[in-house]
Structure formats: structure tokens, C-alpha cells
Design a protein around this motif. Sequence first.
Motif, mmCIF file in Angstrom:
data_model
loop_
_atom_site.group_PDB
_atom_site.id
_atom_site.type_symbol
_atom_site.label_atom_id
_atom_site.label_comp_id
_atom_site.label_asym_id
_atom_site.label_seq_id
_atom_site.Cartn_x
_atom_site.Cartn_y
_atom_site.Cartn_z
ATOM 1 N N MET A 29 0.856 -1.192 0.000
ATOM 2 C CA MET A 29 0.000 0.000 0.000
ATOM 3 C C MET A 29 0.891 1.240 0.000
ATOM 4 S SD MET A 29 -2.804 -1.373 2.719
ATOM 5 C CE MET A 29 -3.948 -0.047 2.444
ATOM 6 N N PRO A 30 0.929 1.967 -1.103
ATOM 7 C CA PRO A 30 1.791 3.154 -1.175
ATOM 8 C C PRO A 30 1.282 4.266 -0.262
ATOM 9 C CG PRO A 30 0.427 2.987 -3.127
ATOM 10 C CD PRO A 30 0.186 1.744 -2.338
ATOM 11 N N LEU A 31 2.217 5.022 0.291
ATOM 12 C CA LEU A 31 1.857 6.141 1.151
ATOM 13 C C LEU A 31 1.380 7.311 0.300
ATOM 14 C CD1 LEU A 31 4.838 5.992 3.650
ATOM 15 C CD2 LEU A 31 2.547 5.051 3.938
ATOM 16 N N LYS A 32 0.316 7.952 0.725
ATOM 17 C CA LYS A 32 -0.253 9.084 0.002
ATOM 18 C C LYS A 32 -0.272 10.358 0.833
ATOM 19 C CE LYS A 32 -1.635 6.632 -3.559
ATOM 20 N NZ LYS A 32 -0.934 6.646 -4.769
ATOM 21 N N VAL A 33 -0.214 10.234 2.170
ATOM 22 C CA VAL A 33 -0.311 11.390 3.062
ATOM 23 C C VAL A 33 0.835 11.325 4.065
ATOM 24 C CG1 VAL A 33 -1.731 12.518 4.816
ATOM 25 C CG2 VAL A 33 -2.821 11.443 2.855
ATOM 26 N N ASN A 34 1.512 12.438 4.267
ATOM 27 C CA ASN A 34 2.566 12.517 5.260
ATOM 28 C C ASN A 34 1.905 12.784 6.612
ATOM 29 O OD1 ASN A 34 4.632 13.486 7.008
ATOM 30 N ND2 ASN A 34 5.913 13.873 5.216
ATOM 31 N N MET A 35 1.794 11.751 7.438
ATOM 32 C CA MET A 35 1.088 11.851 8.708
ATOM 33 C C MET A 35 1.814 12.754 9.705
ATOM 34 S SD MET A 35 -1.600 10.273 8.055
ATOM 35 C CE MET A 35 -2.381 10.183 9.631
ATOM 36 N N ARG A 36 3.118 12.874 9.594
ATOM 37 C CA ARG A 36 3.864 13.754 10.504
ATOM 38 C C ARG A 36 3.462 15.208 10.268
ATOM 39 N NH1 ARG A 36 9.989 12.984 12.141
ATOM 40 N NH2 ARG A 36 9.065 10.936 12.299
ATOM 41 N N VAL A 37 3.349 15.601 9.009
ATOM 42 C CA VAL A 37 2.916 16.967 8.697
ATOM 43 C C VAL A 37 1.484 17.179 9.185
ATOM 44 C CG1 VAL A 37 2.373 18.591 6.829
ATOM 45 C CG2 VAL A 37 4.459 17.240 6.733
ATOM 46 N N LEU A 38 0.640 16.203 8.932
ATOM 47 C CA LEU A 38 -0.752 16.298 9.341
ATOM 48 C C LEU A 38 -0.873 16.446 10.863
ATOM 49 C CD1 LEU A 38 -3.480 16.224 7.891
ATOM 50 C CD2 LEU A 38 -3.576 13.782 8.379
ATOM 51 N N GLY A 39 -0.084 15.701 11.605
ATOM 52 C CA GLY A 39 -0.120 15.753 13.066
ATOM 53 C C GLY A 39 0.415 17.044 13.645
ATOM 54 N N GLN A 40 1.303 17.722 12.924
ATOM 55 C CA GLN A 40 1.910 18.961 13.415
ATOM 56 C C GLN A 40 1.193 20.204 12.912
ATOM 57 O OE1 GLN A 40 4.581 19.093 15.601
ATOM 58 N NE2 GLN A 40 4.222 16.900 15.738
ATOM 59 N N ALA A 41 0.180 20.042 12.100
ATOM 60 C CA ALA A 41 -0.496 21.177 11.472
ATOM 61 C C ALA A 41 -1.032 22.180 12.485
ATOM 62 C CB ALA A 41 -1.627 20.688 10.577
ATOM 63 N N ALA A 42 -1.491 21.705 13.638
ATOM 64 C CA ALA A 42 -2.089 22.588 14.640
ATOM 65 C C ALA A 42 -1.091 23.574 15.238
ATOM 66 C CB ALA A 42 -2.733 21.767 15.753
ATOM 67 N N ILE A 43 0.197 23.222 15.237
ATOM 68 C CA ILE A 43 1.187 24.115 15.849
ATOM 69 C C ILE A 43 2.020 24.870 14.817
ATOM 70 C CG2 ILE A 43 1.309 22.793 17.988
ATOM 71 C CD1 ILE A 43 3.957 21.605 16.932
ATOM 72 N N MET A 44 1.686 24.739 13.553
ATOM 73 C CA MET A 44 2.412 25.435 12.487
ATOM 74 C C MET A 44 1.690 26.714 12.102
ATOM 75 S SD MET A 44 3.377 22.517 9.723
ATOM 76 C CE MET A 44 4.333 21.103 10.109
ATOM 77 N N SER A 46 0.520 29.214 9.047
ATOM 78 C CA SER A 46 0.003 28.838 7.723
ATOM 79 C C SER A 46 1.140 28.766 6.705
ATOM 80 C CB SER A 46 -1.074 29.808 7.261
ATOM 81 O OG SER A 46 -0.562 31.115 7.176
ATOM 82 N N GLU A 47 2.136 29.639 6.834
ATOM 83 C CA GLU A 47 3.286 29.610 5.920
ATOM 84 C C GLU A 47 4.099 28.332 6.117
ATOM 85 O OE1 GLU A 47 7.333 32.044 5.849
ATOM 86 O OE2 GLU A 47 5.626 33.300 5.269
ATOM 87 N N GLU A 48 4.331 27.930 7.359
ATOM 88 C CA GLU A 48 5.067 26.701 7.638
ATOM 89 C C GLU A 48 4.297 25.483 7.122
ATOM 90 O OE1 GLU A 48 7.415 27.752 11.786
ATOM 91 O OE2 GLU A 48 5.309 27.134 11.873
ATOM 92 N N MET A 53 3.747 20.983 3.478
ATOM 93 C CA MET A 53 2.957 20.194 2.545
ATOM 94 C C MET A 53 3.656 20.070 1.193
ATOM 95 S SD MET A 53 0.404 18.934 4.082
ATOM 96 C CE MET A 53 -0.511 18.309 2.697
ATOM 97 N N GLN A 54 4.265 21.170 0.730
ATOM 98 C CA GLN A 54 5.008 21.119 -0.530
ATOM 99 C C GLN A 54 6.182 20.144 -0.423
ATOM 100 O OE1 GLN A 54 5.974 25.252 -1.083
ATOM 101 N NE2 GLN A 54 4.104 25.649 -2.264
ATOM 102 N N PHE A 55 6.879 20.193 0.709
ATOM 103 C CA PHE A 55 8.016 19.297 0.917
ATOM 104 C C PHE A 55 7.532 17.842 0.992
ATOM 105 C CE2 PHE A 55 11.332 17.173 3.439
ATOM 106 C CZ PHE A 55 12.428 17.463 2.638
ATOM 107 N N ALA A 56 6.406 17.600 1.668
ATOM 108 C CA ALA A 56 5.853 16.254 1.777
ATOM 109 C C ALA A 56 5.469 15.713 0.403
ATOM 110 C CB ALA A 56 4.649 16.253 2.711
ATOM 111 N N LEU A 57 4.892 16.556 -0.440
ATOM 112 C CA LEU A 57 4.547 16.135 -1.801
ATOM 113 C C LEU A 57 5.804 15.793 -2.598
ATOM 114 C CD1 LEU A 57 1.674 18.639 -2.630
ATOM 115 C CD2 LEU A 57 1.475 16.179 -2.216
ATOM 116 N N TRP A 58 6.861 16.586 -2.398
ATOM 117 C CA TRP A 58 8.131 16.303 -3.065
ATOM 118 C C TRP A 58 8.686 14.949 -2.601
ATOM 119 C CZ3 TRP A 58 13.074 15.852 -0.881
ATOM 120 C CH2 TRP A 58 14.110 15.704 -1.805
ATOM 121 N N GLN A 59 8.581 14.669 -1.292
ATOM 122 C CA GLN A 59 9.064 13.384 -0.780
ATOM 123 C C GLN A 59 8.316 12.220 -1.441
ATOM 124 O OE1 GLN A 59 8.480 14.260 3.441
ATOM 125 N NE2 GLN A 59 10.670 13.882 3.743
ATOM 126 N N LEU A 60 7.019 12.368 -1.607
ATOM 127 C CA LEU A 60 6.250 11.321 -2.282
ATOM 128 C C LEU A 60 6.712 11.144 -3.724
ATOM 129 C CD1 LEU A 60 2.670 12.047 -0.917
ATOM 130 C CD2 LEU A 60 4.103 10.060 -0.402
#
Length: 82
Positions: A29-44, A46-48, A53-60
Motif C-alpha cells: 500500500m503506497p503512502l499518500k499522506v505525510n502523517m507527521r505533517v498532518l499531526g503537526q499542522a495545529a502548531i504550524m 500557515s506559511e510553515e 505540505m510542498q516538501f511532503a509532496l516532493w518526498q512522495l
Amino acid sequence: MPVIPKGTRAQIVASTIVYAPFWKDVKVMPLKVNMRVLGQAAIMTSEEHVYAMQFALWQLKVGDESANNDEMSIRLPSGTIS
């Protein structure tokens, strides 16, 4: 890779998971969502979050080998190196 003390290359390769008897029953099952970014979204900020998210998409893209056409290197996204 598994550790096979004093094993030959063939022995080491033969002990990997793709040669296990249960491998035919495994669904990859290929990964589609970076869960670490998703979990940290509340403390970031909007610019971060946008940058993360852009970096996570690049990693994929690196993972599915579509990041760039050069098979010898991987080009980092602009703004990554400061």
C-alpha cells in the motif's frame, strides 16, 4: 536487510521479506499522506504548513521516482537549502 553472519550475497538476498512464504499474500500500500505533517499542522503557522505540505509532496515524488528525470541525483526543491 537481514543480518546473516558470514552469509553470501545469495543467502542474504534469499532471506529478505520478498522471498518469505507469506509474501504472495502481502498487499503493498503506497503512502499518500505525510502523517507527521498532518499531526503537526495545529502548531504550524500557515506559511510553515504550506511549505511542509510542498516538501511532503516532493518526498512522495522521490518515492515514486517522479521527482526528476536524472537517475544519478535528486534535485532538492527551491528554498530547501539556505
